[in-house]
Design an enzyme around this catalytic site. Structure first.
Site, PDB file in Angstrom:
ATOM      1  N   HIS A   1      33.676  38.258  42.962  1.00 41.33           N
ATOM      2  CA  HIS A   1      33.717  37.247  41.953  1.00 41.33           C
ATOM      3  C   HIS A   1      32.415  37.120  41.224  1.00 41.33           C
ATOM      4  O   HIS A   1      31.803  35.938  41.577  1.00 41.33           O
ATOM      5  CB  HIS A   1      34.258  35.952  42.586  1.00 41.33           C
ATOM      6  CG  HIS A   1      34.795  35.146  41.405  1.00 41.33           C
ATOM      7  ND1 HIS A   1      34.729  35.098  40.105  1.00 41.33           N
ATOM      8  CD2 HIS A   1      35.426  33.640  41.795  1.00 41.33           C
ATOM      9  CE1 HIS A   1      35.260  34.146  39.628  1.00 41.33           C
ATOM     10  NE2 HIS A   1      35.911  33.314  40.551  1.00 41.33           N
TER      11      HIS A   1
ATOM     12  N   GLN B   1      31.282  33.975  39.004  1.00 44.71           N
ATOM     13  CA  GLN B   1      31.123  32.699  40.081  1.00 44.71           C
ATOM     14  C   GLN B   1      29.788  32.724  40.556  1.00 44.71           C
ATOM     15  O   GLN B   1      28.982  31.688  40.608  1.00 44.71           O
ATOM     16  CB  GLN B   1      32.188  32.516  41.171  1.00 44.71           C
ATOM     17  CG  GLN B   1      32.114  31.398  41.873  1.00 44.71           C
ATOM     18  CD  GLN B   1      32.229  30.167  41.054  1.00 44.71           C
ATOM     19  OE1 GLN B   1      33.460  29.711  40.462  1.00 44.71           O
ATOM     20  NE2 GLN B   1      31.271  29.206  41.200  1.00 44.71           N
TER      21      GLN B   1
ATOM     22  N   ARG C   1      40.941  39.315  35.259  1.00 42.12           N
ATOM     23  CA  ARG C   1      40.903  38.789  36.442  1.00 42.12           C
ATOM     24  C   ARG C   1      42.307  38.988  37.269  1.00 42.12           C
ATOM     25  O   ARG C   1      43.492  38.889  36.679  1.00 42.12           O
ATOM     26  CB  ARG C   1      41.233  37.210  36.204  1.00 42.12           C
ATOM     27  CG  ARG C   1      41.192  36.230  37.629  1.00 42.12           C
ATOM     28  CD  ARG C   1      41.229  34.901  36.941  1.00 42.12           C
ATOM     29  NE  ARG C   1      41.708  33.868  37.884  1.00 42.12           N
ATOM     30  CZ  ARG C   1      40.851  33.177  38.848  1.00 42.12           C
ATOM     31  NH1 ARG C   1      39.444  33.441  38.646  1.00 42.12           N
ATOM     32  NH2 ARG C   1      41.045  32.433  39.777  1.00 42.12           N
TER      33      ARG C   1
ATOM     34  N   ASP D   1      34.450  27.580  50.345  1.00 38.73           N
ATOM     35  CA  ASP D   1      35.538  27.765  49.591  1.00 38.73           C
ATOM     36  C   ASP D   1      36.903  27.379  50.348  1.00 38.73           C
ATOM     37  O   ASP D   1      37.122  27.324  51.737  1.00 38.73           O
ATOM     38  CB  ASP D   1      35.509  29.213  49.028  1.00 38.73           C
ATOM     39  CG  ASP D   1      36.551  29.587  47.883  1.00 38.73           C
ATOM     40  OD1 ASP D   1      37.062  28.709  47.315  1.00 38.73           O
ATOM     41  OD2 ASP D   1      36.636  30.955  47.891  1.00 38.73           O
TER      42      ASP D   1
ATOM     43  N   ARG E   1      29.633  27.883  34.588  1.00 38.25           N
ATOM     44  CA  ARG E   1      30.482  29.235  34.344  1.00 38.25           C
ATOM     45  C   ARG E   1      30.126  29.518  33.174  1.00 38.25           C
ATOM     46  O   ARG E   1      30.185  30.473  32.676  1.00 38.25           O
ATOM     47  CB  ARG E   1      32.076  28.742  34.879  1.00 38.25           C
ATOM     48  CG  ARG E   1      31.922  28.934  36.428  1.00 38.25           C
ATOM     49  CD  ARG E   1      32.075  30.303  37.130  1.00 38.25           C
ATOM     50  NE  ARG E   1      32.543  31.165  36.353  1.00 38.25           N
ATOM     51  CZ  ARG E   1      34.132  31.329  37.055  1.00 38.25           C
ATOM     52  NH1 ARG E   1      34.397  30.412  37.965  1.00 38.25           N
ATOM     53  NH2 ARG E   1      34.744  32.185  36.355  1.00 38.25           N
TER      54      ARG E   1
ATOM     55  N   CYS F   1      33.354  26.469  44.743  1.00 35.90           N
ATOM     56  CA  CYS F   1      33.715  27.178  43.505  1.00 35.90           C
ATOM     57  C   CYS F   1      34.917  26.328  42.807  1.00 35.90           C
ATOM     58  O   CYS F   1      35.371  26.853  41.844  1.00 35.90           O
ATOM     59  CB  CYS F   1      33.927  28.640  43.620  1.00 35.90           C
ATOM     60  SG  CYS F   1      35.273  28.932  44.903  1.00 35.90           S
TER      61      CYS F   1
END
Length: 317
Positions: free
Chosen positions: A140, A143, A113, A235, A303, A275
């Site tokens: 991502h 996700q 990440r 988001d 997730r 998210c």
């Protein structure tokens, strides 16, 4: 139940996952089916990663990515190593190539990440083990897989669903767009002018959508876009690394808040996705994110399940 033919045609063994553009619609569907299976039967695959070690490099802080990957690895019988990027020799100037080669001899896979997507690509180029993108400035993918699983659970299907993303054309929007396009979803991305997703990613997603029967469209008017929407997604307006832009972004996005007024235009049975982490009162009101249409915590739980499915298929013998 996943058939042997499905498994053979969708093999992910030893594969790196850097973006969803590298996965076929069959592979995405296989991951979602595997995740559903593991979610239903929590004892399924508890020894699949026995003796396997997953190195987790974090240049950006995380709640969901770290805990879901670490817990998922443990639940499958493996071991996860947390590696803070600044604690590695990377933080003192060791090259990505050297780090990739060294870690390849210690662990069985790396989840990273980080900020620059180029870092992940270079790591994958020099590593001899699978690399999983846990988030970069451009993508991502993990996700987006959890998002697709949540939509499938809630709507019973993916093809033909109308998904509207309202907000910044960021890494989450990019990956969601690619995943939606592959799976035949109609996706409308609504941003202020100048905040659209990267044109090359949008163009590729539109090509995928043309093959799957989906659509990808860009808009600037949220009220027009959300008419009849089955899924509304947003988001944060300011992502990590953009803090110096926060004041300008708050002004530019002021008319793009997801609130009850906007959602009057959506389908009666719409679901709301985010998210997380969320900034209540900015991109979404508390009334929406904590309301009856919100499935953000189911989305967050997913997730864990998609990441277990990924790890199991990439690493299990």
């Amino acid at each position: 139940m996943i058939s042997a033919t499905q498994k053979k045609n969708s093999s992910l063994k030893g594969k790196s996952i850097l973006t969803l553009s590298e996965l076929s619609s069959e592979q995405i569907q296989f991951i979602l089916d595997k995740a559903e299976q593991m979610k239903t039967n929590k004892e399924d695959g508890t020894h699949l990663l026995q003796g396997k070690i997953v190195g987790m490099i974090f240049d950006k802080p995380s709640t969901r990515t770290r805990v879901s990957f670490e817990a998922g690895t443990l639940q499958l019988g493996g071991h996860a190593l947390y590696l803070n990027g600044q604690d590695l020799q990377l933080g003192r100037g060791e090259t990505i190539a050297d780090t990739a080669k060294v870690l390849s001899s210690y662990v069985d896979a790396i989840m990273i990440r980080t900020f620059s997507h180029q870092t992940v690509e270079e790591l994958s180029l020099h590593a001899s083990i699978p690399i999983i993108n846990g988030l970069t400035d451009l993508y991502h993918p993990c996700q987006a897989l959890a998002d697709l699983l949540t939509i499938k659970e809630q709507k019973g299907q993916l093809k033909g669903v109308k998904l509207v993303y309202v907000g910044d054309g960021n890494n989450v929007a990019n990956s969601l767009m690619l995943g939606a396009a592959s799976m035949g979803i109609t996706m409308e991305i609504v941003t202020p002018p100048g905040y659209e997703p990267q044109p090359s990613i949008t163009k590729f997603a539109q090509l995928l959508a043309a093959k799957s029967g989906g659509r990808v469209m860009l808009h600037h008017d949220p009220f027009e876009a959300v008419k009849g929407a089955d899924v509304i997604y947003t988001d944060v307006w300011t992502s990590m690394g953009q803090e110096q832009e926060n004041e300008k972004r708050l002004m530019d996005f002021v008319n793009y808040q997801v609130n009850t007024t906007l959602l009057k235009e959506a389908s009666q049975d719409y679901i709301f996705l985010h998210c997380l982490p969320a900034h209540r009162g900015e991109e979404v009101t508390s009334e929406v994110i904590d309301g009856e249409h919100s499935v953000v915590f189911q989305q967050a739980e997913n997730r864990l399940h998609v990441q277990k499915a990924l790890l199991a298929e990439i690493l299990s013998s």
